[in-house]
Design a protein around this motif. Structure first.
Motif, PDB file in Angstrom:
ATOM      1  N   ALA A 206       1.249  -1.169  -0.022  1.00 41.73           N
ATOM      2  CA  ALA A 206      -0.017  -0.185  -0.120  1.00 41.73           C
ATOM      3  C   ALA A 206       1.145   0.977   0.286  1.00 41.73           C
ATOM      4  CB  ALA A 206      -1.241   0.160   1.433  1.00 41.73           C
ATOM      5  N   LEU A 207       0.388   2.151  -0.944  1.00 42.19           N
ATOM      6  CA  LEU A 207       1.442   3.472  -1.194  1.00 42.19           C
ATOM      7  C   LEU A 207       0.526   4.883  -0.215  1.00 42.19           C
ATOM      8  CD1 LEU A 207       3.913   5.390  -1.781  1.00 42.19           C
ATOM      9  CD2 LEU A 207       2.270   5.351  -4.446  1.00 42.19           C
ATOM     10  N   LEU A 208       1.522   5.285   0.974  1.00 43.42           N
ATOM     11  CA  LEU A 208       0.443   6.033   0.851  1.00 43.42           C
ATOM     12  C   LEU A 208       1.038   7.341   0.065  1.00 43.42           C
ATOM     13  CD1 LEU A 208       1.921   6.689   4.612  1.00 43.42           C
ATOM     14  CD2 LEU A 208      -0.049   5.904   3.687  1.00 43.42           C
TER      15      LEU A 208
ATOM     16  N   VAL B  93      -2.890  -6.554   3.712  1.00 40.00           N
ATOM     17  CA  VAL B  93      -1.956  -5.897   2.793  1.00 40.00           C
ATOM     18  C   VAL B  93      -0.715  -6.059   3.918  1.00 40.00           C
ATOM     19  CG1 VAL B  93      -0.680  -3.584   3.006  1.00 40.00           C
ATOM     20  CG2 VAL B  93      -2.960  -3.638   2.745  1.00 40.00           C
ATOM     21  N   ASP B  94       0.665  -6.458   3.086  1.00 43.54           N
ATOM     22  CA  ASP B  94       2.032  -6.687   3.530  1.00 43.54           C
ATOM     23  C   ASP B  94       3.087  -5.278   4.552  1.00 43.54           C
ATOM     24  OD1 ASP B  94       1.301  -9.658   0.958  1.00 43.54           O
ATOM     25  OD2 ASP B  94       1.808  -9.623   3.271  1.00 43.54           O
ATOM     26  N   LEU B  95       2.557  -5.097   3.235  1.00 38.19           N
ATOM     27  CA  LEU B  95       3.506  -3.315   3.586  1.00 38.19           C
ATOM     28  C   LEU B  95       2.785  -2.001   3.463  1.00 38.19           C
ATOM     29  CD1 LEU B  95       6.022  -2.567   1.864  1.00 38.19           C
ATOM     30  CD2 LEU B  95       7.115  -4.607   1.870  1.00 38.19           C
ATOM     31  N   ILE B  96       2.982  -1.018   3.701  1.00 39.85           N
ATOM     32  CA  ILE B  96       2.604   0.157   3.479  1.00 39.85           C
ATOM     33  C   ILE B  96       4.057   0.773   2.915  1.00 39.85           C
ATOM     34  CG2 ILE B  96       1.544   2.123   4.008  1.00 39.85           C
ATOM     35  CD1 ILE B  96       0.132   0.569   6.352  1.00 39.85           C
ATOM     36  N   TYR B  97       4.302   1.907   2.214  1.00 38.34           N
ATOM     37  CA  TYR B  97       5.704   2.344   2.067  1.00 38.34           C
ATOM     38  C   TYR B  97       5.256   3.541   1.830  1.00 38.34           C
ATOM     39  CZ  TYR B  97       4.919   1.089  -3.412  1.00 38.34           C
ATOM     40  OH  TYR B  97       4.235   1.597  -4.476  1.00 38.34           O
TER      41      TYR B  97
ATOM     42  N   LEU C 137       6.992  -0.059   6.223  1.00 33.12           N
ATOM     43  CA  LEU C 137       6.298  -0.646   7.621  1.00 33.12           C
ATOM     44  C   LEU C 137       5.689  -1.926   6.836  1.00 33.12           C
ATOM     45  CD1 LEU C 137       5.552  -0.336  10.587  1.00 33.12           C
ATOM     46  CD2 LEU C 137       3.555   0.282   9.739  1.00 33.12           C
ATOM     47  N   PRO C 138       5.941  -3.253   7.857  1.00 34.73           N
ATOM     48  CA  PRO C 138       6.176  -4.323   7.044  1.00 34.73           C
ATOM     49  C   PRO C 138       5.034  -4.371   8.247  1.00 34.73           C
ATOM     50  CG  PRO C 138       8.015  -4.440   8.713  1.00 34.73           C
ATOM     51  CD  PRO C 138       7.736  -2.722   7.942  1.00 34.73           C
ATOM     52  N   LEU C 139       3.869  -5.533   7.760  1.00 36.06           N
ATOM     53  CA  LEU C 139       2.485  -5.580   8.107  1.00 36.06           C
ATOM     54  C   LEU C 139       2.762  -7.054   8.570  1.00 36.06           C
ATOM     55  CD1 LEU C 139      -0.116  -3.271   6.971  1.00 36.06           C
ATOM     56  CD2 LEU C 139       1.514  -2.886   9.032  1.00 36.06           C
ATOM     57  N   THR C 140       3.314  -8.024   8.136  1.00 29.69           N
ATOM     58  CA  THR C 140       3.350  -9.329   7.819  1.00 29.69           C
ATOM     59  C   THR C 140       4.181  -9.729   8.251  1.00 29.69           C
ATOM     60  OG1 THR C 140       3.099  -9.476   5.484  1.00 29.69           O
ATOM     61  CG2 THR C 140       1.093  -9.788   6.833  1.00 29.69           C
TER      62      THR C 140
END
Ligand SMILES: CC(C)(COP(=O)(O)OP(=O)(O)OC[C@H]1O[C@@H](n2cnc3c(N)ncnc32)[C@H](O)[C@@H]1OP(=O)(O)O)[C@@H](O)C(=O)NCCC(=O)NCCS
Length: 345
Positions: free
Chosen positions: A90-92, A124-128, A320-323
């Motif tokens: 997911a892109l901020l 979502v696996d990560l936000i960047y 920010l990794p979420l998984t």
């Protein structure tokens, strides 16, 4: 950097946050950006947000005590190939807080709310993100960590001064002699050029964006325009294997052209691809070709081998990794094959 405590000092609680479909609040969101010197935002919103929402994008907005929209942030889904699997990123995007609320904590609450909701979705696996200097303290306080930076490189293609033009030709000849000759076909429609799926060749530790046509429309104003040209690259042997593609946006004769998209399988042929591309772009009359790639990466080494010179401009990236899979992607040694088209700047 220590992440800031969860609770903001009571005096700066700021605004009420809700998660919304941004298209349903288009006017108010556009107003917020116009009121903060972003005249280009409404056109960008109309190009990017409807597709983003159709693909799962959402926004979080802040409402002040008068019910006015005074803060915004969005997340745009971005898929990546990593080791034969698909990583959901997911892109901020488009973080904006009205001046009256710029006291750090309100912005931090907005980012944290997005992180909590995205984490709770479990998809979502990560936000960047590619935050500017103002946004970096807020994202760091929310737990985002640096994962590298994009750096700008430029190669001269020709020059109006005859002597310099000859020297540049010689420079390219030397580069060409050190790379594998590839055939470059230009002017192919985009869909034909999308024949190259991210493969295993680039290894299990290389994060490759899986790009859709909506991304090009969102990130490149006026795409597809007469200034946009796709190229395909094939080996010169009997197989004529397809090894790469590139999208170049030309800025008129005698102007710099920019590599907006490049993909190469295997990456070991990237310098050969860029040498072939520089030659084609030179033939269109462009004087320079620029590209941004990840600092200290295989791509950066290949770009230098092809003759591109590093420039000081950099775009820092945080994630920010979420998984666990997300952690694999942010672990040291995992190469992100990102380009500016994959971020928000
Ligand atoms: C990015 C943005 C949301 C950051 O919000 P913000 O942190 O509240 O706003 P500012 O950066 O102006 O900082 C506000 C105050 O918080 C303070 N601050 C910064 N870090 C802090 C911390 N860890 N703890 C406490 N206060 C802090 C700053 O000192 C600043 O106070 P000052 O101006 O009196 O020195 C806001 O600057 C903005 O909307 N900018 C325009 C759009 C933009 O650039 N978006 C980012 C695109 S990537």
């Amino acid at each position: 950097m220590v992440t800031a405590g969860r609770s903001a000092p009571p005096a700066v609680a700021g605004f009420t946050i809700t998660r919304v479909n941004p298209v349903e609040h288009a006017d108010a969101i556009k107003r917020l950006f116009l009121d903060h010197e972003r005249p280009e935002f409404p056109d960008y919103f109309d190009r990017a947000f409807p597709d983003a929402v159709a693909e799962g994008g959402t926004s979080w907005v802040g409402w002040d005590e008068h019910g006015r929209l005074c803060a915004h942030i969005a997340q745009f889904p971005r898929a990546f190939a990593l080791g034969g699997r698909t990583l959901q990123g997911a892109l901020l995007a488009n973080l904006m807080v009205a001046t009256a609320h710029r006291k750090f904590w309100p912005a931090l609450r907005l980012v944290r709310r997005l992180v909590d909701d995205v984490k709770a979705s479990g998809s979502v696996d990560l936000i960047y993100a590619d935050p500017n200097e103002l946004a970096q303290p807020v994202l760091r306080a929310a737990g985002f960590q640096p994962i590298g930076a994009l750096q700008r490189f430029v190669i001269p293609l020709t020059d109006l001064r005859r002597g310099v033009a000859v020297a540049i030709r010689l420079y390219h000849l030397i580069r060409r002699s050190r790379t594998m000759p590839l055939a470059a076909i230009d002017g192919v429609p985009e869909d034909a050029a999308s024949a190259i799926e991210p493969g295993q060749a680039n290894g299990a530790r290389s994060l490759q964006p899986v790009r859709r046509a909506s991304l090009y429309r969102a990130r490149l104003a006026g795409y597809p325009s007469a200034s946009d040209r796709w190229y395909r690259f094939h080996t010169r042997d009997r197989d004529a294997a397809l090894v790469g593609k590139a999208l170049v946006r030309h800025h008129g004769r005698d102007g710099p052209a920019a590599v907006c998209v490049v993909q190469c399988e295997p990456m070991t042929l990237l310098s050969s691809l860029l040498v072939a591309l520089a030659r084609r772009v030179r033939d269109t009359g462009a004087t320079r070709l620029e590209i941004w790639v990840m600092l200290q990466s295989q791509a950066a080494n290949a770009v230098r081998r092809a003759g591109f010179l590093p420039r000081p401009e950099r775009i820092p990236l945080l994630a920010l990794p979420l998984t666990r899979f997300g952690k694999q992607a942010t672990a040291a040694g995992c190469e992100w094959q990102l380009l500016p088209i994959d971020v928000d700047r």
